[in-house]
Design an enzyme around this catalytic site. Structure first.
Site, PDB file in Angstrom:
ATOM      1  N   GLU A  53       0.835  -1.237  -0.030  1.00 32.12           N
ATOM      2  CA  GLU A  53       0.036  -0.055   0.033  1.00 32.12           C
ATOM      3  C   GLU A  53       0.945   1.440  -0.040  1.00 32.12           C
ATOM      4  OE1 GLU A  53      -0.694  -2.721   1.797  1.00 32.12           O
ATOM      5  OE2 GLU A  53      -2.560  -3.214   1.838  1.00 32.12           O
ATOM      6  N   PHE A 115     -11.353  -7.889  13.548  1.00 29.53           N
ATOM      7  CA  PHE A 115     -10.175  -8.422  12.727  1.00 29.53           C
ATOM      8  C   PHE A 115      -9.646  -7.099  11.477  1.00 29.53           C
ATOM      9  CE2 PHE A 115      -8.622 -10.322   8.462  1.00 29.53           C
ATOM     10  CZ  PHE A 115      -7.604 -10.835   9.096  1.00 29.53           C
ATOM     11  N   GLN A 116      -8.513  -6.866  11.304  1.00 31.49           N
ATOM     12  CA  GLN A 116      -7.997  -5.726  10.445  1.00 31.49           C
ATOM     13  C   GLN A 116      -8.921  -4.469  10.834  1.00 31.49           C
ATOM     14  OE1 GLN A 116      -8.175  -7.283   6.406  1.00 31.49           O
ATOM     15  NE2 GLN A 116      -5.952  -7.980   6.736  1.00 31.49           N
ATOM     16  N   LYS A 165     -17.545  -1.217   5.891  1.00 27.41           N
ATOM     17  CA  LYS A 165     -18.071  -2.075   4.881  1.00 27.41           C
ATOM     18  C   LYS A 165     -19.387  -1.975   4.743  1.00 27.41           C
ATOM     19  CE  LYS A 165     -17.051  -6.740   3.167  1.00 27.41           C
ATOM     20  NZ  LYS A 165     -16.483  -8.079   3.296  1.00 27.41           N
ATOM     21  N   MET A 483      24.499   9.071   2.221  1.00 23.71           N
ATOM     22  CA  MET A 483      24.287  10.600   3.000  1.00 23.71           C
ATOM     23  C   MET A 483      24.761  10.263   4.327  1.00 23.71           C
ATOM     24  SD  MET A 483      24.066  13.422   2.299  1.00 23.71           S
ATOM     25  CE  MET A 483      22.904  14.226   0.752  1.00 23.71           C
TER      26      MET A 483
END
Lengths: 586, 170
Positions: A53, A115-116, A165, A483
């Site tokens: 993502e 969940f999630q 949802k 760097m």
């Protein structure tokens, strides 16, 4: 168009299409399945399946920055949303318009540690310009339209819409964007006339003026860059640009002094220090630009044009603040300059330019060429020679290669340069290049990378392969986090703690494993052929350029130092050890 | 020279009464390291769903300007007013102060409450709950006097403020 009964997901896609969305970068999951089902049944919006993502948000940033449109992201709840956080913060820092749709567990489960589940609006509140949790299907169309308004208006930024949802599955009605402005968020675009007049009068009288411009000019649209260039020519004043502003004035322009700041040119930084009038348009006096604040441009009157009132007087107190859009204000400034038939003080300007030319004469980007080892600057100079006449876009990762790219690749136009400036996100360049290539399928898109940064989002090579996106990854491989190594050399007695990249992959084989072409150059005389071949390949390429492992990026304003205390090269460093106060700064 | 004096400011903010709006304001202060000395919030227009947040903060003029600019760019914020800068204003706060004890101290607390114009909202044979309103400074004085007299609990609302005169919040 209104009144038809649809599901929440249908309404969502319809609202996106109405907002002109052509492509979404995303990754599916349980909570967003209804949206993916609706996507499946339509052809108006294309979906690019990323591999993580974080890549989706950077891709949307690349898309947005190279087109001026809003980039759109779709991720699932929980880990989908938390993976997006770095990209959202990046977009916030660099003022990139992004709308990120996140799935959420059904409303009745919110707060149950389902969940999630993650508190996405809570987590993203400080790293977005605004966010929404949609609690009624009926609100969907309104919220989407509002999110696009907020993402684009004023100082652009990321907006999250969290979508439970059940809201996606419930019945909803589509409605068009409401006419007129937003009920509370309508940022000022026109600048205050008296302040603009005052600014122009100061310009007419200035003896050592300097334009210092940034990403605000780019964000205002290509017209603003044209106006800026026109105004720079009209006045004859020198102009410097920030990292985010490169391309606002053509790099080849005689009045352009190069980039300003920590790794900017000597002439830019000296001009910043010694000017008597600083005309800041769309830059924010970032700490990478100002150096030590109490020594920053001590004798100048400062004009500051910014669309974000909170950028004014944040780091540096200014004399003439002007809140508004860079393009609008440049237009007004030019009008007044012309109407009052102003001419710059020619004599003063001549002697100012003479000083600047003397600084230019230092040739601060000079490096010692080498016949047997590829200098990273040499590789980029060769790259620039080969691409400058082609339609090209450059993205970068973060580190030495990023600064060298900013120094050595001349940007003639705005929206051609995508880099993570504010947040400094390693792993930005590859997915950003992917987004640019989606928007500009026929252009040459190159991610100038380091071997460390590229590994942070290397999985997106798979996305390039799937969609046949011919992005060229140009790795300046010094086998160090360059760097970090440079700072350890300058500040920590050469103790290279954890900055050596052990067990690197074979990038040529890695490219092949992803279905791309891998190329490698180890000697300076191999560089030209490699670049030719890289450009000729009809598909994604990883070019692994084995460069000098110990080259440092100069010039450099060390932490805690002032503009006129630049290190021009390796020989300078012994003379001026970094102060105790400087050590604390990043 | 820049003014480095730290001053207290009372800022009134009109916001949409929607979930998360207070979190945005508080997050802004904590995220950027600004002080909150007092913060009150309540709906003031139920038809328009407006809430009014009154925040007392302190900082140099540059910091106060920053705070107001940051508040102003929050999407649900309609108006930001610096009451301290915009002229005279009325500030008021309410406190409930519980004092427990018997005998001389109990009598003295009642006497002082009377002087301050506090009311007695609850009483038992060995306790009072006083209700006092006024400026924060007046309430501080009252609390300081009650402390040695057996004060065991204080609840304060924080400051609410409006400007003086015939102008509204526009």
């Amino acid at each position: 168009m209104t009144g038809e009964r649809l599901t929440g997901s249908d309404v969502l896609l319809k609202a996106l299409a109405e907002q002109g969305v052509e492509v979404i970068f995303g990754y599916p999951g349980g909570a967003v399945l209804p949206i993916y089902d609706a996507l499946f049944k339509q052809n108006a919006i294309r979906h690019i399946l990323v591999r993580q993502e974080g890549g989706a948000v950077h891709a949307a940033e690349g898309y947005a920055r190279s087109t001026g449109k809003v980039g759109v992201v779709l991720v699932t709840s929980g880990p989908g949303a938390t993976n997006a956080v770095t990209g959202l913060t990046d977009a916030l820092m660099d003022s990139i318009p992004v709308v990120c749709l996140t799935g959420q567990v059904p409303t009745h489960l919110i707060g149950n540690d389902a969940f999630q589940e993650a508190d996405t609006t809570g987590i993203t509140r400080p790293c977005t310009k605004h966010n929404y949790l949609v609690k009624r299907s009926e609100d969907l169309a309104r919220v989407v339209h509002e999110a696009f308004h907020v993402a684009q208006k004023g100082r652009p930024g990321p907006v999250v819409i969290d979508l439970p949802k059940d809201i996606l599955q419930g019945a909803a009605t589509y409605s068009d964007p409401p006419p007129g402005g937003h009920r509370s968020y309508n940022p000022q675009v026109k600048g205050e006339a008296s302040a603009i007049e005052q600014a122009v009068e100061l310009m007419a009288k200035a003896k050592r003026p300097l334009f210092y411009c940034g990403g605000g000019v780019i964000n205002s649209g290509p017209g603003a860059s044209q106006l800026l260039t026109q105004f720079v020519h009209m006045t004859g004043f020198p102009c410097t640009l920030t990292l985010m502003g490169l391309g606002a004035v053509p790099a080849s322009d005689k009045q352009f002094l190069g980039m300003v700041g920590m790794h900017g040119t000597y002439e830019s930084n000296m001009a910043m220090h010694d000017c008597d009038l600083m005309i800041n348009i769309g830059a924010r006096f970032d700490d990478r630009v100002t150096g030590r604040l109490n020594a920053f441009s001590p004798n100048s009157i400062k004009i500051h044009v910014d669309i974000d009132p909170s950028s004014i007087n944040k780091n540096v107190a200014v004399d003439v603040p002007i809140v508004g859009d860079a393009g609008h204000i440049l237009e007004d400034m030019i009008k007044i300059w012309k109407a009052r038939q102003h001419r710059p003080d020619g004599k003063a300007l001549d002697s100012w330019w003479k000083e600047i030319e003397a600084w230019r004469g230092k040739d601060c980007l000079h490096y010692e060429p080498n016949d047997s080892i590829i200098k990273p600057q040499f590789a980029l100079q060769r790259l620039f020679e080969k691409i400058k006449d082609r339609d090209h876009y450059i993205t970068t990762e973060v580190g030495q290669h990023q600064m060298w790219a900013a120094q050595f690749l001349g940007f003639e136009k705005p929206n051609r340069w995508m880099t993570s400036g504010g947040l400094g996100t390693m792993g930005y360049g590859l997915p950003a290049a992917m987004g640019v290539q989606v928007a500009h399928p026929d252009a040459l898109v190159i991610d100038v990378a380091g071997e460390a940064s590229i590994l942070m989002n290397i999985q997106e090579m798979s996305t390039l392969a799937q969609y046949r996106l011919p992005v060229k990854v140009f790795i300046l491989n010094n086998e160090y986090m360059g760097m970090v190594r440079q700072w350890q050399e300058l500040l920590h007695g050469g103790r290279y703690s954890e900055s050596y990249m052990e067990s690197l992959p074979d990038f040529v084989k890695l490219a092949e494993a992803f279905g791309a072409v891998g190329l490698r150059a180890s000697k300076p005389d191999e560089v030209d052929d490699l670049i030719d071949e890289m450009i000729a390949v009809d598909g994604p390429v990883i070019a692994d350029i084995m460069v000098d492992k110990t080259e440092n990026c100069f010039p450099m304003i060390p932490s805690g130092a002032a503009h006129n205390e630049m290190l021009l090269g390796p020989d300078d460093k012994a003379a001026r050890p970094v102060s105790e106060e400087g050590m604390v700064l990043v | 020279m820049e003014d480095q004096d730290i001053r207290q400011h009372t800022i009134a903010v009109l916001v949409d009464n929607e979930p998360g709006v207070l979190a945005r304001v508080i997050g802004l202060f904590s995220g950027r390291g600004y002080n909150i000395e007092s913060l009150t919030v309540a709906e003031v227009d139920d038809a328009a769903h407006f809430s009014r947040i009154t925040v007392v903060t302190s900082g140099t003029p540059m910091v106060i300007e920053q705070i107001k600019a940051h508040l102003g760019r929050l999407v649900p914020v309609h108006k930001v007013r610096d009451l301290t800068l915009e002229g005279p204003h009325v500030e008021a706060e309410l406190a409930l102060v519980k004092v427990a004890g018997t005998g001389e101290k109990r009598v003295e607390s009642l006497r002082i409450a009377d002087i301050f114009g506090a009311t007695v909202d609850d009483t038992t044979l060995d306790s009072f709950v006083f209700r006092i309103d006024g400026t924060g400074e007046k309430i501080n004085r009252f609390i300081n006097l009650m402390r040695p007299l057996g004060m065991i609990e204080v609840a304060r609302t924080g400051v609410a403020a409006v400007s003086r005169g015939n102008k509204g919040f526009s």
